[in-house]
Design an enzyme around this catalytic site. Structure first.
Site, mmCIF file in Angstrom:
data_model
loop_
_atom_site.group_PDB
_atom_site.id
_atom_site.type_symbol
_atom_site.label_atom_id
_atom_site.label_comp_id
_atom_site.label_asym_id
_atom_site.label_seq_id
_atom_site.Cartn_x
_atom_site.Cartn_y
_atom_site.Cartn_z
ATOM 1 N N LYS A 65 0.803 -1.230 0.000
ATOM 2 C CA LYS A 65 0.000 0.000 0.000
ATOM 3 C C LYS A 65 0.836 1.281 0.000
ATOM 4 C CE LYS A 65 -4.053 -2.142 1.861
ATOM 5 N NZ LYS A 65 -5.145 -2.180 2.802
ATOM 6 N N ASP A 101 -9.898 2.327 2.495
ATOM 7 C CA ASP A 101 -9.872 1.591 3.768
ATOM 8 C C ASP A 101 -10.554 2.371 4.896
ATOM 9 O OD1 ASP A 101 -8.598 -0.743 2.966
ATOM 10 O OD2 ASP A 101 -6.588 0.024 3.385
HETATM 11 P P1 NAP Z 1 1.569 -3.845 6.815
HETATM 12 O O1 NAP Z 1 1.620 -2.586 6.031
HETATM 13 O O2 NAP Z 1 2.509 -4.935 6.482
HETATM 14 O O3 NAP Z 1 1.730 -3.444 8.368
HETATM 15 C C1 NAP Z 1 1.764 -4.457 9.349
HETATM 16 C C2 NAP Z 1 1.594 -3.811 10.713
HETATM 17 O O4 NAP Z 1 1.570 -4.839 11.718
HETATM 18 C C3 NAP Z 1 2.752 -2.885 11.096
HETATM 19 O O5 NAP Z 1 2.237 -1.880 11.938
HETATM 20 C C4 NAP Z 1 3.669 -3.847 11.862
HETATM 21 O O6 NAP Z 1 4.567 -3.202 12.734
HETATM 22 C C5 NAP Z 1 2.638 -4.617 12.648
HETATM 23 N N1 NAP Z 1 3.127 -5.911 13.129
HETATM 24 C C6 NAP Z 1 3.450 -6.997 12.380
HETATM 25 N N2 NAP Z 1 3.830 -8.019 13.175
HETATM 26 C C7 NAP Z 1 3.745 -7.562 14.451
HETATM 27 C C8 NAP Z 1 4.001 -8.158 15.715
HETATM 28 N N3 NAP Z 1 4.416 -9.424 15.807
HETATM 29 N N4 NAP Z 1 3.786 -7.402 16.826
HETATM 30 C C9 NAP Z 1 3.353 -6.125 16.719
HETATM 31 N N5 NAP Z 1 3.089 -5.491 15.543
HETATM 32 C C10 NAP Z 1 3.290 -6.219 14.426
HETATM 33 O O7 NAP Z 1 0.092 -4.490 6.737
HETATM 34 P P2 NAP Z 1 -1.318 -3.713 6.592
HETATM 35 O O8 NAP Z 1 -1.661 -3.582 5.160
HETATM 36 O O9 NAP Z 1 -1.261 -2.511 7.450
HETATM 37 O O10 NAP Z 1 -2.327 -4.810 7.205
HETATM 38 C C11 NAP Z 1 -2.370 -5.063 8.613
HETATM 39 C C12 NAP Z 1 -3.463 -6.090 8.909
HETATM 40 O O11 NAP Z 1 -4.751 -5.545 8.625
HETATM 41 C C13 NAP Z 1 -3.322 -7.340 8.024
HETATM 42 O O12 NAP Z 1 -3.405 -8.501 8.830
HETATM 43 C C14 NAP Z 1 -4.472 -7.243 7.042
HETATM 44 O O13 NAP Z 1 -5.040 -8.507 6.704
HETATM 45 C C15 NAP Z 1 -5.501 -6.419 7.805
HETATM 46 N N6 NAP Z 1 -6.313 -5.617 6.864
HETATM 47 C C16 NAP Z 1 -7.653 -5.730 6.907
HETATM 48 C C17 NAP Z 1 -8.424 -4.978 6.039
HETATM 49 C C18 NAP Z 1 -9.906 -5.101 6.067
HETATM 50 O O14 NAP Z 1 -10.549 -4.595 5.138
HETATM 51 N N7 NAP Z 1 -10.497 -5.684 7.068
HETATM 52 C C19 NAP Z 1 -7.841 -4.110 5.111
HETATM 53 C C20 NAP Z 1 -6.468 -4.027 5.099
HETATM 54 C C21 NAP Z 1 -5.697 -4.798 5.979
HETATM 55 P P3 NAP Z 1 6.027 -2.743 12.196
HETATM 56 O O15 NAP Z 1 5.817 -1.412 11.530
HETATM 57 O O16 NAP Z 1 6.856 -2.669 13.437
HETATM 58 O O17 NAP Z 1 6.504 -3.802 11.236
#
Ligand code: NAP
Length: 281
Positions: A65, A101
């Protein structure tokens, strides 16, 4: 037939093809929507191939993204404020980036779940692509204060700086969470529990009261640990991200096709299979 796709890595479990096929059927719009595996380094080339094959619109999911920003010739206001793109539309041979989103989350919480977000003291866990997308929309929906924490603290700082609302939005360290008081709304925007990993962070129960709503943007198995924590903490509501998923998809569909589909039947269809879903938008 016009071609659409969701790009991400991993992407095999994405529900977006099913959702857009259902929207197409409902509205009588013929479309093809597939899932394409691409990582950050390969996104530019994958999009070029997609356009050569007739692609005109795309969704982006984890981890693309923020990387997609650089590939857009124009950005809509929501993508600009979020610093994150989840929807690409081909206009005159160039990509226009937008982000649905945040409006998707707000629609789900206020419309489907009947929450009034105004005046809510809000904690956002995570400042990745989706955290960046939802933060501006929450502020626009009238929350009183936004505290952002992220495993990598610099990303929380960068998000709060980009929001440009020093009176309402603040970043804090994860380790200092127990000194932040309680919240009316707690949102998990991390991917910590995806793929069956156990959350490797600890959340103090004193973050919540009996009036707190807890929201996990994940759904299916990946939402189980956070929602279990929310219920054990006595939260009034524990909501997963399935409704947001359908609403953000409807936002993309509307950008591409000029009409908003009815999300309720598609949400109900996915909810039937909820337990077997893997969180992957
Ligand atoms: P992303 O850009 O890869 O960001 C991941 C986030 O999770 C970062 O803040 C990361 O922290 C954190 N993180 C990962 N592993 C962690 C851990 N073990 N402990 C604490 N924090 C951790 O992913 P994203 O696009 O933001 O998506 C995040 C989640 O939201 C995904 O699981 C996705 O499926 C879900 N989502 C849902 C929707 C929906 O429509 N419902 C839409 C989009 C995403 P760091 O910065 O420290 O790496």
């Amino acid at each position: 037939m016009s071609r659409y796709a969701v790009f991400g890595h991993p992407i095999a479990h994405s529900l977006s093809p099913r959702i857009h096929a259902a929207f197409g059927e409902q509205t009588g719009i013929e479309l093809s929507y597939t899932a394409i595996d691409a990582d950050v380094a390969g996104l530019g080339a994958a999009l070029q191939r997609f356009v050569a094959d007739g692609g005109v619109g795309a969704n982006l999911t984890l981890p693309l993204k923020q990387a997609a920003l650089a590939l857009c010739a124009q950005l809509g206001e929501r993508a600009q404020r979020a610093g994150s793109v989840n929807t690409l539309s081909l206009r005159d041979g160039q990509w226009h980036g937008d982000n649905t989103d945040g409006t998707g989350l707000v629609r789900d919480l206020t419309g489907r779940h009947g929450l009034d977000l105004r005046g809510r003291r809000t904690l956002l866990l995570g400042a990745g692509g989706v955290g960046r997308g939802v933060a501006p929309a929450l502020l626009d929906a009238g929350i009183a204060e936004l505290i952002v924490v992220n495993r990598t603290p610099e990303r929380a700082d960068a998000l709060v700086d980009a929001l440009g609302e020093p009176g309402r939005a603040h970043s804090r360290y994860w380790a200092d969470l127990d000194q932040q008081g309680d919240f009316d709304l707690v949102i998990n925007a991390t991917s910590a529990a995806r793929g069956g990993d156990v959350l490797d962070f600890k959340l103090p129960t004193l973050l919540t009261t009996a009036r707190t709503a807890a929201v996990d943007l994940n759904y299916g198995e990946a939402a189980i640990p956070f929602l279990a924590w929310a219920r054990a903490s006595g939260c009034r509501a524990a909501i997963d991200g399935l409704g947001m998923l359908v609403e953000q998809a409807a936002g993309s569909f509307e950008l591409w096709h000029g009409l908003r589909p009815d999300t309720d039947p598609v949400y109900a269809m996915l909810r039937q299979h909820d337990a077997s879903l893997h969180s992957a938008d």
